[in-house]
Design a protein around this motif. Structure first.
Motif, PDB file in Angstrom:
ATOM      1  N   THR A  65       0.803  -1.223   0.000  1.00  0.00           N
ATOM      2  CA  THR A  65       0.000   0.000   0.000  1.00  0.00           C
ATOM      3  C   THR A  65       0.833   1.268   0.000  1.00  0.00           C
ATOM      4  O   THR A  65       0.332   2.339  -0.333  1.00  0.00           O
ATOM      5  CB  THR A  65      -0.910   0.036   1.240  1.00  0.00           C
ATOM      6  N   GLY A  66       2.103   1.153   0.410  1.00  0.00           N
ATOM      7  CA  GLY A  66       2.940   2.339   0.501  1.00  0.00           C
ATOM      8  C   GLY A  66       2.731   3.106   1.795  1.00  0.00           C
ATOM      9  O   GLY A  66       3.387   4.120   2.033  1.00  0.00           O
ATOM     10  N   ASP A  67       1.804   2.648   2.662  1.00  0.00           N
ATOM     11  CA  ASP A  67       1.552   3.316   3.930  1.00  0.00           C
ATOM     12  C   ASP A  67       2.740   3.165   4.854  1.00  0.00           C
ATOM     13  O   ASP A  67       3.409   2.136   4.887  1.00  0.00           O
ATOM     14  CB  ASP A  67       0.317   2.732   4.622  1.00  0.00           C
ATOM     15  N   GLU A  68       2.988   4.205   5.645  1.00  0.00           N
ATOM     16  CA  GLU A  68       4.067   4.164   6.633  1.00  0.00           C
ATOM     17  C   GLU A  68       3.613   3.329   7.827  1.00  0.00           C
ATOM     18  O   GLU A  68       2.492   3.481   8.311  1.00  0.00           O
ATOM     19  CB  GLU A  68       4.399   5.595   7.070  1.00  0.00           C
ATOM     20  N   VAL A  69       4.485   2.441   8.310  1.00  0.00           N
ATOM     21  CA  VAL A  69       4.181   1.603   9.469  1.00  0.00           C
ATOM     22  C   VAL A  69       5.356   1.639  10.436  1.00  0.00           C
ATOM     23  O   VAL A  69       6.496   1.876  10.043  1.00  0.00           O
ATOM     24  CB  VAL A  69       3.901   0.129   9.061  1.00  0.00           C
ATOM     25  N   GLN A  70       5.043   1.434  11.703  1.00  0.00           N
ATOM     26  CA  GLN A  70       6.090   1.390  12.724  1.00  0.00           C
ATOM     27  C   GLN A  70       6.614  -0.045  12.820  1.00  0.00           C
ATOM     28  O   GLN A  70       5.849  -0.985  13.002  1.00  0.00           O
ATOM     29  CB  GLN A  70       5.536   1.845  14.081  1.00  0.00           C
ATOM     30  N   VAL A  71       7.930  -0.215  12.684  1.00  0.00           N
ATOM     31  CA  VAL A  71       8.567  -1.523  12.809  1.00  0.00           C
ATOM     32  C   VAL A  71       9.203  -1.584  14.190  1.00  0.00           C
ATOM     33  O   VAL A  71      10.003  -0.713  14.548  1.00  0.00           O
ATOM     34  CB  VAL A  71       9.628  -1.738  11.706  1.00  0.00           C
ATOM     35  N   ALA A  72       8.849  -2.585  14.970  1.00  0.00           N
ATOM     36  CA  ALA A  72       9.336  -2.708  16.345  1.00  0.00           C
ATOM     37  C   ALA A  72      10.820  -3.050  16.379  1.00  0.00           C
ATOM     38  O   ALA A  72      11.374  -3.615  15.431  1.00  0.00           O
ATOM     39  CB  ALA A  72       8.542  -3.784  17.077  1.00  0.00           C
ATOM     40  N   ALA A  73      11.453  -2.728  17.499  1.00  0.00           N
ATOM     41  CA  ALA A  73      12.844  -3.120  17.725  1.00  0.00           C
ATOM     42  C   ALA A  73      12.905  -4.641  17.793  1.00  0.00           C
ATOM     43  O   ALA A  73      11.937  -5.300  18.187  1.00  0.00           O
ATOM     44  CB  ALA A  73      13.355  -2.514  19.024  1.00  0.00           C
ATOM     45  N   LYS A  74      14.041  -5.194  17.389  1.00  0.00           N
ATOM     46  CA  LYS A  74      14.164  -6.652  17.436  1.00  0.00           C
ATOM     47  C   LYS A  74      15.627  -7.055  17.568  1.00  0.00           C
ATOM     48  O   LYS A  74      16.538  -6.236  17.402  1.00  0.00           O
ATOM     49  CB  LYS A  74      13.561  -7.295  16.195  1.00  0.00           C
ATOM     50  N   LYS A  75      15.818  -8.326  17.861  1.00  0.00           N
ATOM     51  CA  LYS A  75      17.145  -8.922  17.909  1.00  0.00           C
ATOM     52  C   LYS A  75      17.160 -10.074  16.933  1.00  0.00           C
ATOM     53  O   LYS A  75      16.148 -10.736  16.717  1.00  0.00           O
ATOM     54  CB  LYS A  75      17.456  -9.443  19.316  1.00  0.00           C
ATOM     55  N   SER A  76      18.326 -10.317  16.351  1.00  0.00           N
ATOM     56  CA  SER A  76      18.446 -11.388  15.378  1.00  0.00           C
ATOM     57  C   SER A  76      19.826 -12.034  15.511  1.00  0.00           C
ATOM     58  O   SER A  76      20.794 -11.378  15.896  1.00  0.00           O
ATOM     59  CB  SER A  76      18.258 -10.825  13.978  1.00  0.00           C
ATOM     60  N   VAL A  77      19.916 -13.309  15.176  1.00  0.00           N
ATOM     61  CA  VAL A  77      21.198 -13.999  15.199  1.00  0.00           C
ATOM     62  C   VAL A  77      21.944 -13.669  13.910  1.00  0.00           C
ATOM     63  O   VAL A  77      21.382 -13.717  12.821  1.00  0.00           O
ATOM     64  CB  VAL A  77      21.006 -15.524  15.325  1.00  0.00           C
ATOM     65  N   HIS A  78      23.221 -13.334  14.065  1.00  0.00           N
ATOM     66  CA  HIS A  78      24.066 -12.995  12.918  1.00  0.00           C
ATOM     67  C   HIS A  78      25.209 -14.001  12.858  1.00  0.00           C
ATOM     68  O   HIS A  78      25.811 -14.327  13.879  1.00  0.00           O
ATOM     69  CB  HIS A  78      24.619 -11.578  13.072  1.00  0.00           C
ATOM     70  N   PHE A  79      25.500 -14.517  11.665  1.00  0.00           N
ATOM     71  CA  PHE A  79      26.622 -15.432  11.463  1.00  0.00           C
ATOM     72  C   PHE A  79      27.634 -14.770  10.554  1.00  0.00           C
ATOM     73  O   PHE A  79      27.285 -14.227   9.503  1.00  0.00           O
ATOM     74  CB  PHE A  79      26.147 -16.747  10.828  1.00  0.00           C
ATOM     75  N   LYS A  80      28.884 -14.794  10.980  1.00  0.00           N
ATOM     76  CA  LYS A  80      29.968 -14.284  10.142  1.00  0.00           C
ATOM     77  C   LYS A  80      30.902 -15.456   9.852  1.00  0.00           C
ATOM     78  O   LYS A  80      31.454 -16.069  10.769  1.00  0.00           O
ATOM     79  CB  LYS A  80      30.735 -13.168  10.845  1.00  0.00           C
ATOM     80  N   VAL A  81      31.067 -15.777   8.585  1.00  0.00           N
ATOM     81  CA  VAL A  81      31.875 -16.924   8.178  1.00  0.00           C
ATOM     82  C   VAL A  81      33.346 -16.673   8.496  1.00  0.00           C
ATOM     83  O   VAL A  81      33.834 -15.543   8.385  1.00  0.00           O
ATOM     84  CB  VAL A  81      31.659 -17.237   6.680  1.00  0.00           C
ATOM     85  N   GLY A  82      34.046 -17.725   8.924  1.00  0.00           N
ATOM     86  CA  GLY A  82      35.472 -17.638   9.221  1.00  0.00           C
ATOM     87  C   GLY A  82      36.306 -17.652   7.950  1.00  0.00           C
ATOM     88  O   GLY A  82      35.871 -18.097   6.888  1.00  0.00           O
ATOM     89  N   LYS A  83      37.535 -17.199   8.085  1.00  0.00           N
ATOM     90  CA  LYS A  83      38.426 -17.073   6.931  1.00  0.00           C
ATOM     91  C   LYS A  83      38.676 -18.426   6.258  1.00  0.00           C
ATOM     92  O   LYS A  83      38.593 -18.533   5.030  1.00  0.00           O
ATOM     93  CB  LYS A  83      39.750 -16.465   7.374  1.00  0.00           C
ATOM     94  N   GLU A  84      38.982 -19.468   7.033  1.00  0.00           N
ATOM     95  CA  GLU A  84      39.275 -20.775   6.445  1.00  0.00           C
ATOM     96  C   GLU A  84      38.085 -21.326   5.659  1.00  0.00           C
ATOM     97  O   GLU A  84      38.242 -21.807   4.543  1.00  0.00           O
ATOM     98  CB  GLU A  84      39.669 -21.775   7.524  1.00  0.00           C
ATOM     99  N   LEU A  85      36.891 -21.258   6.241  1.00  0.00           N
ATOM    100  CA  LEU A  85      35.692 -21.758   5.562  1.00  0.00           C
ATOM    101  C   LEU A  85      35.401 -20.929   4.318  1.00  0.00           C
ATOM    102  O   LEU A  85      35.069 -21.468   3.262  1.00  0.00           O
ATOM    103  CB  LEU A  85      34.494 -21.755   6.505  1.00  0.00           C
ATOM    104  N   ARG A  86      35.540 -19.618   4.422  1.00  0.00           N
ATOM    105  CA  ARG A  86      35.295 -18.734   3.276  1.00  0.00           C
ATOM    106  C   ARG A  86      36.232 -19.095   2.126  1.00  0.00           C
ATOM    107  O   ARG A  86      35.815 -19.184   0.964  1.00  0.00           O
ATOM    108  CB  ARG A  86      35.493 -17.271   3.669  1.00  0.00           C
ATOM    109  N   GLU A  87      37.504 -19.345   2.438  1.00  0.00           N
ATOM    110  CA  GLU A  87      38.469 -19.692   1.396  1.00  0.00           C
ATOM    111  C   GLU A  87      38.168 -21.065   0.785  1.00  0.00           C
ATOM    112  O   GLU A  87      38.303 -21.242  -0.423  1.00  0.00           O
ATOM    113  CB  GLU A  87      39.890 -19.662   1.973  1.00  0.00           C
ATOM    114  N   ARG A  88      37.741 -22.024   1.611  1.00  0.00           N
ATOM    115  CA  ARG A  88      37.399 -23.353   1.096  1.00  0.00           C
ATOM    116  C   ARG A  88      36.183 -23.284   0.166  1.00  0.00           C
ATOM    117  O   ARG A  88      36.165 -23.902  -0.899  1.00  0.00           O
ATOM    118  CB  ARG A  88      37.117 -24.314   2.239  1.00  0.00           C
ATOM    119  N   VAL A  89      35.168 -22.526   0.571  1.00  0.00           N
ATOM    120  CA  VAL A  89      33.966 -22.391  -0.247  1.00  0.00           C
ATOM    121  C   VAL A  89      34.288 -21.646  -1.543  1.00  0.00           C
ATOM    122  O   VAL A  89      33.751 -21.969  -2.605  1.00  0.00           O
ATOM    123  CB  VAL A  89      32.843 -21.674   0.546  1.00  0.00           C
ATOM    124  N   ASP A  90      35.203 -20.692  -1.461  1.00  0.00           N
ATOM    125  CA  ASP A  90      35.566 -19.888  -2.621  1.00  0.00           C
ATOM    126  C   ASP A  90      36.217 -20.737  -3.717  1.00  0.00           C
ATOM    127  O   ASP A  90      36.153 -20.383  -4.887  1.00  0.00           O
ATOM    128  CB  ASP A  90      36.507 -18.761  -2.193  1.00  0.00           C
TER     129      ASP A  90
END
Length: 94
Positions: A65-90
């Protein structure tokens, strides 16, 4: 990979019955969940790290609709890949 596939793999790799492997996998996941619930960072060298990211409340838009809505504060789990795994996947071919 699903949790049941992981349990099967652990069972085979360390040569233990599936029910014992399931207890091991569940214990690891429970320990990780408990740490995150205590707002602790989890770091597995060579694999990556898990942390909690906090997001402030903000104003957003309803995409339909394009209407403005209030989005509540939240918490989320964040994963950051390690260097060794990143290089293996690459090195994987596309």
């Amino acid at each position: 990979m699903t949790k049941s596939e992981l349990i099967e793999l652990v069972s085979q790799r360390i040569d233990v019955p599936k029910n014992h492997a399931e207890e091991i996998v569940n214990a690891v996941f429970d320990a990780m969940s408990d740490a995150l619930m205590e707002d602790e960072r989890i770091e597995v060298r060579g694999f990556g790290s898990f942390s909690i990211r906090k997001y402030r409340a903000r104003k957003g838009r309803n995409p339909r609709t394009g209407d403005e809505v209030q989005v509540a504060a939240k918490k989320s789990v964040h994963f950051k890949v390690g260097k060794e795994l990143r290089e293996r996947v690459d090195t994987l071919e596309a």
